[in-house]
Scaffold this active site. Structure first.
Site, PDB file in Angstrom:
ATOM      1  N   LYS A 185     -13.682   1.795  16.274  1.00 62.45           N
ATOM      2  CA  LYS A 185     -12.389   1.089  16.226  1.00 62.45           C
ATOM      3  C   LYS A 185     -11.635   1.237  17.553  1.00 62.45           C
ATOM      4  CE  LYS A 185      -8.225   0.595  13.396  1.00 62.45           C
ATOM      5  NZ  LYS A 185      -7.536   0.912  12.153  1.00 62.45           N
ATOM      6  N   ASN A 192       0.846  -1.202   0.000  1.00 62.68           N
ATOM      7  CA  ASN A 192       0.000   0.000   0.000  1.00 62.68           C
ATOM      8  C   ASN A 192       0.880   1.251   0.000  1.00 62.68           C
ATOM      9  OD1 ASN A 192       0.565   0.809   2.831  1.00 62.68           O
ATOM     10  ND2 ASN A 192      -0.394  -1.167   3.255  1.00 62.68           N
TER      11      ASN A 192
END
Ligand SMILES: Cc1cc2nc3c(=O)[nH]c(=O)nc-3n(C[C@H](O)[C@H](O)[C@H](O)COP(=O)(O)O)c2cc1C
Length: 404
Positions: free
Chosen positions: A351, A213
């Site tokens: 999260k 990425n």
């Protein structure tokens, strides 16, 4: 919320000697001034042979003192006044001759007398030909200066103005200014061990192709640097092949070990390394961007070209979640969330809870690879929002929050 700017309004006196690297002082003055410092320069007789003081006076927007000022009948004792002025003194470049005089306690020049009279911390940046640097007389003088509590910064190795290559180069201006910054950073992490993951991971399709990425590791680098400056022992688990950033060695004034960088490639390696370090670390920051998926099996050798290729993927280890679930009450964990803007707040809040983080830093997708970004920081109690915050400032904000 404001954040610390270590050089803002700091008074810095730069003692300039007659060495070939003197031209670099111009850039140093500009850099320190840009960071908000007030600069005064004092030139040795040797320095004046290389450069007209007008240059330093103009760049610093302050008087550049020379030996002509030493005995001026003006009522005040200049070297005592100059010694009282600064928060820190830098001698750049420090010549062999100046170092020898300073080591004997000479006060025969304005700069020498100022250094004898001052109580301010003094950093010496020697720069000379390698043979001069390695001469036993210079070595002894340097040892003496260290005994007298001067902070002597080792010269760099590389090509020298005399055409030789070796030790004796003045470090790059970026490096010198970082040392000065580190000097002023408050040491609120002394005695702490900090684990940071940074950069992307790679998941191999075959032996030469991989999924990865766009993470540049910048955030993790700035976090590691800031933690080191604040006195922490830093362990950086790093997913890139190289470490393309300037990190000065602070051993001239600090006993804190230089950050240890652990190079890893796959998420599994990042996980194993972080897991082995996690129990001994007080603060763990999961700023890495491990791949969430990896090929179920990796092809041995190199896959041949085909019309289409289907790859079966499986989930990788959720490093932050697994380790944060194991934290004790004395450990702090900080997670990162990269998400589309419109989903950011909601997702980040969930999260933080799901992964048991004490702090969570949320940023939008376009943050990857950039020097600045918008951020939302979820602390144990609050939510703080920042627009266009440079990543080095983010590091300061986070460690200010932890230190308060
Ligand atoms: C062209 C030239 C370059 C010099 N470069 C250096 C140098 O890089 N480092 C050093 O220690 N001395 C160097 N010297 C010697 C110093 O200039 C000399 O020792 C001088 O007396 C130092 O003056 P100061 O201690 O008053 O600054 C150089 C001399 C010349 C002529």
């Amino acid at each position: 919320m404001s954040f610390s700017e270590p050089l803002r309004n700091k008074k810095i006196l730069i003692g300039v000697c007659g060495g070939i690297a003197i031209y670099k002082v111009c850039e140093l003055i500009r850099k320190l001034k840009n960071e908000g410092a007030q600069i005064t320069t004092v030139l040795t007789t040797g320095a004046e042979k290389f450069i007209n003081p007008v240059l330093f006076a103009s760049l610093s927007e302050n008087k550049a003192y020379t030996n002509e000022d030493f005995f001026k009948p003006e009522g005040s004792i200049l070297h005592i006044e100059l010694g009282k002025y600064p928060d820190v003194i830098l001698v750049v470049p420090a010549t062999a001759s100046f170092i020898s005089k300073l080591a004997t306690g000479s006060a025969s020049e304005l700069l020498l007398a100022t250094l004898l009279s001052t109580k301010a911390p003094v950093y010496i940046f020697p720069s000379m030909n390698t043979s001069m640097w390695e001469h036993p007389a210079t070595k002894e003088n340097i040892e003496r200066l260290k005994r007298y509590d001067y902070f002597v910064y080792d010269p760099s190795e590389g090509p020298l103005a005399c055409g030789e290559t070796g030790k004796g180069r003045l470090p790059e201006i970026e490096e010198i200014s970082e040392v000065v910054k580190a000097h002023f950073v408050k040491k609120n992490l002394l005695g702490k061990k900090v684990l940071i993951t940074g950069g992307p991971t790679r998941e191999y399709i075959d032996e030469v192709r991989f999924i990865t990425n766009a993470s540049s590791g910048k955030t993790a680098f700035f976090l590691a640097k800031e933690a080191y400056y604040r006195g922490a022992e830093v362990h950086l688990v790093w997913g890139l092949d190289t470490f393309p950033y300037v990190l000065p060695k602070l051993n001239c004034f600090s006993k804190v070990p230089f950050p240890k960088v652990y190079f890893v490639k796959t998420t599994k390696e990042m996980f194993e390394t972080a897991k082995s370090l996690f129990p001994q670390c007080n603060i763990s920051i999961f700023a890495g961007a491990p791949c969430d998926f990896r090929p179920k099996s990796s092809f041995k050798g190199k896959l041949k070209k085909k019309e289409t290729l289907a790859i079966d993927l499986e989930l990788t280890e959720d490093i932050a979640k697994i380790l944060s679930a194991e934290k004790t009450e004395k450990q702090i964990t900080i997670g990162f969330a990269l998400e589309e803007r419109k989903k950011l707040l909601n997702y980040a809040k969930k999260k933080k809870k799901k992964k048991n983080f004490d702090y969570l830093v949320a940023n939008p997708l376009d943050a990857a690879g950039k020097f600045e970004s918008d951020y939302v920081i979820f602390t144990p109690k609050d939510l703080l929002e920042f627009k266009n915050l440079p990543k080095f400032q983010l590091a300061r904000v986070l460690f200010d929050l932890l230190g308060s």
